[in-house]
Design a protein around this motif. Structure first.
Motif, mmCIF file in Angstrom:
data_model
loop_
_atom_site.group_PDB
_atom_site.id
_atom_site.type_symbol
_atom_site.label_atom_id
_atom_site.label_comp_id
_atom_site.label_asym_id
_atom_site.label_seq_id
_atom_site.Cartn_x
_atom_site.Cartn_y
_atom_site.Cartn_z
ATOM 1 N N PRO A 175 -12.025 4.808 -5.618
ATOM 2 C CA PRO A 175 -10.907 3.899 -5.896
ATOM 3 C C PRO A 175 -10.971 3.213 -7.249
ATOM 4 O O PRO A 175 -9.921 2.940 -7.841
ATOM 5 C CB PRO A 175 -10.993 2.883 -4.742
ATOM 6 N N TYR A 214 -9.011 5.247 -9.757
ATOM 7 C CA TYR A 214 -7.618 5.605 -9.519
ATOM 8 C C TYR A 214 -6.717 5.310 -10.709
ATOM 9 O O TYR A 214 -5.964 6.164 -11.174
ATOM 10 C CB TYR A 214 -7.064 4.852 -8.306
ATOM 11 N N ASP A 230 -4.809 9.607 -1.134
ATOM 12 C CA ASP A 230 -5.205 8.310 -0.592
ATOM 13 C C ASP A 230 -6.091 8.578 0.629
ATOM 14 O O ASP A 230 -5.684 8.411 1.769
ATOM 15 C CB ASP A 230 -3.981 7.480 -0.195
ATOM 16 N N GLN A 237 -9.216 5.209 1.549
ATOM 17 C CA GLN A 237 -8.665 3.955 2.044
ATOM 18 C C GLN A 237 -7.756 4.229 3.241
ATOM 19 O O GLN A 237 -8.155 4.041 4.374
ATOM 20 C CB GLN A 237 -7.963 3.211 0.904
ATOM 21 N N LEU A 289 -3.354 -1.569 -3.284
ATOM 22 C CA LEU A 289 -2.786 -0.452 -4.039
ATOM 23 C C LEU A 289 -1.340 -0.691 -4.469
ATOM 24 O O LEU A 289 -0.673 0.241 -4.931
ATOM 25 C CB LEU A 289 -2.855 0.832 -3.202
ATOM 26 N N GLU A 342 1.042 2.221 -5.566
ATOM 27 C CA GLU A 342 1.287 2.827 -4.255
ATOM 28 C C GLU A 342 2.136 4.091 -4.351
ATOM 29 O O GLU A 342 1.961 5.026 -3.567
ATOM 30 C CB GLU A 342 1.946 1.810 -3.309
ATOM 31 N N MET A 389 -0.012 7.299 -4.617
ATOM 32 C CA MET A 389 -1.085 7.598 -3.663
ATOM 33 C C MET A 389 -0.550 8.450 -2.511
ATOM 34 O O MET A 389 -0.033 7.954 -1.517
ATOM 35 C CB MET A 389 -1.706 6.305 -3.145
ATOM 36 N N HIS A 412 -0.154 10.592 0.769
ATOM 37 C CA HIS A 412 -0.716 10.389 2.102
ATOM 38 C C HIS A 412 -0.802 11.700 2.879
ATOM 39 O O HIS A 412 0.066 12.562 2.753
ATOM 40 C CB HIS A 412 0.156 9.414 2.893
#
Length: 626
Positions: free
Chosen positions: A357, A360, A374, A377, A402, A406, A409, A411
């Protein structure tokens, strides 16, 4: 004339006001919900396995015994079904030609040694030729590149964009380019092998030492112990090269990435950089400025090689890349290559594997990555909740941490590296993935990744040979039973799927299609969970809730992760949201967008609101404000 002048002046002032926040890094600006910007969904498919209808599934089975899928299995019908699932991008995993035990010598491809190949089909991350594609995937291996080009065209015709892997950190030990463009030499072809390190060497060497095959332990043998003329515990590499994961040993450990060699990016053995670093403030500049910065710089040879590879595939029509283990390569290289890609195709989709992280923001802002996994986390936290020992209380803090990045990231709940949700080692039931999927797909404006078979509850139970069950094998020829039932002898209609599989796919289809059409999901976010944990009776740490909204769409999203207990409570909506939504006292109807059957009301009284909620076990609602 004066009217024109004043009109131009007014336009200039308007543009200046509209751009007044552009001094901020783009990652820190609020994302406007517009018709142009919507959520994206990436469907990762392991290309070799997709259309394979052979169900023999013999451990360590040959391509003749266990079968293999082809590019041509992605028919117009198959691609349309994938698109209709709610997909915008398809990531064809395992396309670049990699080391394999299958004999393709009649096509001029040299044989690969089982002592430095994982599995029989081989790892897709031990690339052997970056300017061609895996011959396993072609009906006619001699025309494999043309068959992939046809697949790119079919995919675009279906309205999908194409992603493939690039693995800049390492290549196969037996790298051999057979179809290099004019002027392109193989990795290592011009290296000075008398030196451990030179800035323009593609590899690191141990001069005077020959490579030794790892010492096999715990009963492991290449090809499961089968006799093979090259499986003799030897591989000719002198001097020995450093291994892909960074091991400097001439005899790497069997748990190292021994099938690969590490690429040198101008970082000497002591960690010093032999290249220009980005000046302070360049994290705030766009890809055009980064491209201009590198134009007159001398960079290590490996940088140029990988940039040329990426641009070659962009020219072929590939729309973007997933970059393997990007954090093992200097961020300056990514600035150099990604800016060149974006100059060629500003809409290229660039996804990177970064697991630390604290890195990032550098890889996004300096390295010009569009998206990062992501994993450590959100994914790891959701996985622990699905397994029953984690709490939803931890998720809002992740989103807060984040919030400035965001939208970058990506998912996921499954990919080729992770255990299948339905495997006993993960959750043991695909249904446990339903509330998690709603949260993963709707809590941010970033893209969602779905791994093929996830939408059908594939448990990854097959013993393919190399590796262990719970992850669908990427190393061997195998059939994927749950997916084969959906493929249904290449009708791609789910004709042999079970009722549970069809119902699960229907859930994914409803959810994913909602996400790619929603403006709220690229708009604002507000945690409701923490407020309700403090103020609402019967609201537990197995439930998660949040609000998402745009100018024309307002949502309250709530999921129950508990596999046994329902959730019934009066969800409280704080004053901040009531004010943002400009709501007056009264009742407002809410309807679930997944199935359309659950309806309730948002009651506003004074400065706050409440919604009566009745959730079943593992149930989720996406409640839309009418």
């Amino acid at each position: 004339m004066n009217r024109i002048k004043y009109g131009l002046l007014f336009l200039a002032i308007s543009l200046l006001l509209a751009c007044k926040d552009k001094s901020k890094p783009i990652e820190e600006q609020p994302m406007a919900a517009t018709e142009e910007k919507k959520k994206e969904v990436v469907y990762q498919v392991f290309t070799r396995l997709f259309g394979n209808t052979n169900n023999t599934n013999k451990p360590w089975g040959t391509i003749e015994e266990n079968g293999v899928g082809k590019f041509n299995d992605f028919t117009d019908k198959a691609l349309q079904e994938i698109k209709d699932l709610g997909v915008t991008h398809i990531w064809y995993t395992g396309v670049p030609q990699h080391a394999t035990i299958t004999d393709y010598t009649e096509y001029g491809i040299s044989p690969d040694d089982p002592d430095v190949v994982k599995g029989r089909a081989g790892s897709p991350y031990a690339v052997k030729d970056y300017y061609n594609v895996n011959p396993d995937l072609a009906e006619n291996p001699e025309e494999r590149l043309q068959e992939f080009e046809s697949l790119i065209a079919r995919t675009h015709k279906a309205g999908l964009k194409v992603l493939i892997d690039i693995v800049p950190n390492h290549v196969a030990r037996n790298y051999e380019g057979l179809t290099n463009p004019d002027g392109v030499t193989d990795f290592g072809a011009e290296d000075d092998k008398t030196l451990t390190y030179n800035v323009n060497n593609n590899f690191y060497y141990n001069p005077g030492e020959a490579f030794q095959v790892p010492e096999w332990k715990d009963g492991y043998q290449p090809l499961g112990g089968e006799d093979h003329p090259l499986a003799d515990g030897e591989f000719d590499e002198n001097p020995a090269k450093w291994t892909g994961n960074g091991s400097r040993l001439s005899q790497p450990n069997m748990n190292d990435w021994y099938e690969t060699v590490k690429i040198n990016y101008g970082v000497d053995p002591n960690g010093n950089y032999d290249f220009d670093e980005l000046p302070p403030g360049f994290e705030d500049k766009d890809y055009i400025a980064h491209f201009e910065f590198w134009k007159d710089k001398t960079v290590p040879n490996s940088w140029v090689k990988f940039k040329d590879i990426a641009l070659y595939w962009i020219e072929k029509g590939v729309d973007g890349f997933r970059f393997d283990m990007a954090e093992m390569v200097p961020v300056e290289f990514w600035s150099y290559m990604n800016s060149a890609i974006k100059i060629k195709n500003p809409d290229a989709f660039l996804l990177a594997e970064v697991y630390q992280p604290h890195l990032y923001r550098d890889y996004i802002r300096k390295g010009k990555m569009d998206y990062l996994y992501d994993k450590v986390q959100l994914y790891d936290t959701i996985k622990s909740i699905m397994q029953g020992h984690g709490k939803t209380d931890h998720i809002p803090a992740i989103q807060e941490d984040l919030k400035d990045i965001e939208q970058h990231m990506l998912h996921f709940l499954e990919n080729h590296d992770e255990q299948r949700i339905a495997s006993p080692e993960f959750a043991g039931s695909a249904k446990k993935g339903k509330p998690a999927m709603v949260v993963s797909a709707t809590i941010s404006s970033a893209p969602t990744l779905v791994y093929f078979g996830q939408e059908l509850g594939e448990p990854g139970a097959e013993d393919a040979g190399f590796g262990k069950p719970s992850r669908t094998s990427i190393f061997d020829y195998i059939g994927v039973p749950t997916y084969q039932r959906w493929v249904n002898d290449k009708k791609f209609d789910g004709g042999k799927s079970t009722e549970d599989e069809r119902n699960l796919r229907d859930f994914y289809k409803r959810l994913l299609n909602f996400t790619i059409n929603s403006t709220a999901l690229v708009g604002d976010y507000k945690d409701l969970h923490t407020y309700n944990r403090e103020n609402t009776e019967d609201y537990s740490d197995r439930v998660l809730s949040f609000a998402r909204w745009s100018e024309d769409e307002k949502l309250i999203i709530i999921s129950n992760f508990d596999a046994e207990k329902p959730g019934e409570f009066n969800l409280k909506i704080p004053e901040e949201i009531i004010k943002s939504w400009n709501l007056e006292n009264g009742s407002y109807s809410l309807t679930d967008q997944l199935y359309g059957t659950y309806k309730t009301e948002l009651k506003v009284e004074g400065k706050a609101g409440s919604v009566q909620i009745k959730l079943g076990p593992q149930e989720s609602f996406i409640l839309k404000f009418n």
